[in-house]
Scaffold this active site. Structure first.
Site, PDB file in Angstrom:
ATOM      1  N   HIS A 193       0.840  -1.197   0.000  1.00  0.00           N
ATOM      2  CA  HIS A 193       0.000   0.000   0.000  1.00  0.00           C
ATOM      3  C   HIS A 193       0.875   1.248   0.000  1.00  0.00           C
ATOM      4  CE1 HIS A 193      -3.199  -2.798   1.218  1.00  0.00           C
ATOM      5  NE2 HIS A 193      -4.030  -1.876   0.773  1.00  0.00           N
ATOM      6  N   LYS A 240      -0.507   4.781   4.607  1.00  0.00           N
ATOM      7  CA  LYS A 240      -1.385   3.843   5.316  1.00  0.00           C
ATOM      8  C   LYS A 240      -0.851   3.573   6.718  1.00  0.00           C
ATOM      9  CE  LYS A 240      -3.842  -0.556   4.783  1.00  0.00           C
ATOM     10  NZ  LYS A 240      -5.140   0.073   5.112  1.00  0.00           N
TER      11      LYS A 240
END
Length: 267
Positions: free
Chosen positions: A155, A159
């Site tokens: 990600h 995040k």
């Protein structure tokens, strides 16, 4: 027409949700919130989301507009999500929750709320990811303990939780299909002299870099072959469109805790 409220419209996901709801023929965006004290209160929501003026301004108090929506979509953060969930309980409003990073106690509060109102709670609203969930269950049941299972996820650098909620859900599915408890067999990263891999463990590897929207791959590795079930998201609209579909489906449900497998008829 189902009237939809979106929490956190100033965020990356919130902006995509605005676009998805506005594009859905049977949904109408009637409420959009930003955090309390935000300078964006009163701003046109379309301008925030980059879709052009909508004639709807952002507010910060969901309670004041509780009569203006039929279902809430929330992808904010655990604390804000639980606050808004309590309000929806009070006013008997269905909720679609895509927030990740909730702990066990917070998840239990969502389950408790679902005894009174309908809730769709899923770590990933993407239709593609949820098809992968179904394939993972099928594959794990066929292969059982004959393979090593490793889950790799990536990600963007912003995040906050790791592994991702989607990766953990993938691990849960594989564990359940093979008669294991994920909490007992999960291995989160490896370093140093770890020794030979234990057959029944489920490994997790996490990457955080750049602007990666979301990538997940599950390896079923056995002697002479490896099966990979993978999903790569190139934009947030896949998640937003799934959430919009969930909101439409949820509006006709009685109290209960559901996920995207229910929404898509994959049970």
């Amino acid at each position: 027409m189902i009237r939809v409220a979106i929490a956190g419209v100033a965020g990356r996901m919130g902006k995509s949700l605005v676009q998805a709801v506005c594009e859905a023929a049977e949904l109408e965006l009637t409420v959009a919130t930003v955090r309390l004290g935000s300078t964006l209160v009163g701003t046109d929501v379309g301008e925030l989301a980059g879709t052009g003026r909508l004639g709807l301004t952002a507010c910060s108090d969901l309670a004041q507009v509780q009569d203006q929506f039929d279902v809430l979509i929330d992808f904010t953060n655990p604390v804000a999500t639980l606050e808004q969930l309590a309000l929806c309980q009070q006013y008997a409003k269905p909720v679609v929750i895509g927030t990740t990073g909730l702990d066990a106690a917070q998840t239990e509060l969502i389950a408790a709320a679902a005894t009174q109102i309908p809730v769709v709670f899923a770590p990933n609203m993407s239709i593609g990811v949820n098809l992968c969930f179904k394939l993972l269950d099928m594959t794990a049941r066929v292969l059982g303990d004959t393979v090593d299972v490793e889950i790799v996820e990536a990600h963007h650098r912003h995040k906050k939780d790791a592994p991702s909620g989607t990766a953990l859900r993938m691990g849960d599915i594989v564990a359940a299909a093979t008669g294991r408890e994920l909490s007992e067999v999960a291995v989160f990263g490896r370093e140093g002299l770890t020794g030979e891999r234990e057959q029944r463990t489920i490994g997790f590897a996490t990457v955080r870099a750049g602007d990666v929207v979301g990538e997940h791959s599950v390896w079923f590795a056995g002697p002479g072959e490896r099966i990979e079930i993978s999903h790569k998201a190139s934009g947030r609209m896949a998640f937003a469109q799934g959430a919009a579909r969930a909101a439409l489906w949820l509006a006709g449900q009685s109290a209960g805790l559901f996920d995207m497998q229910d929404v898509l008829g994959l049970r």
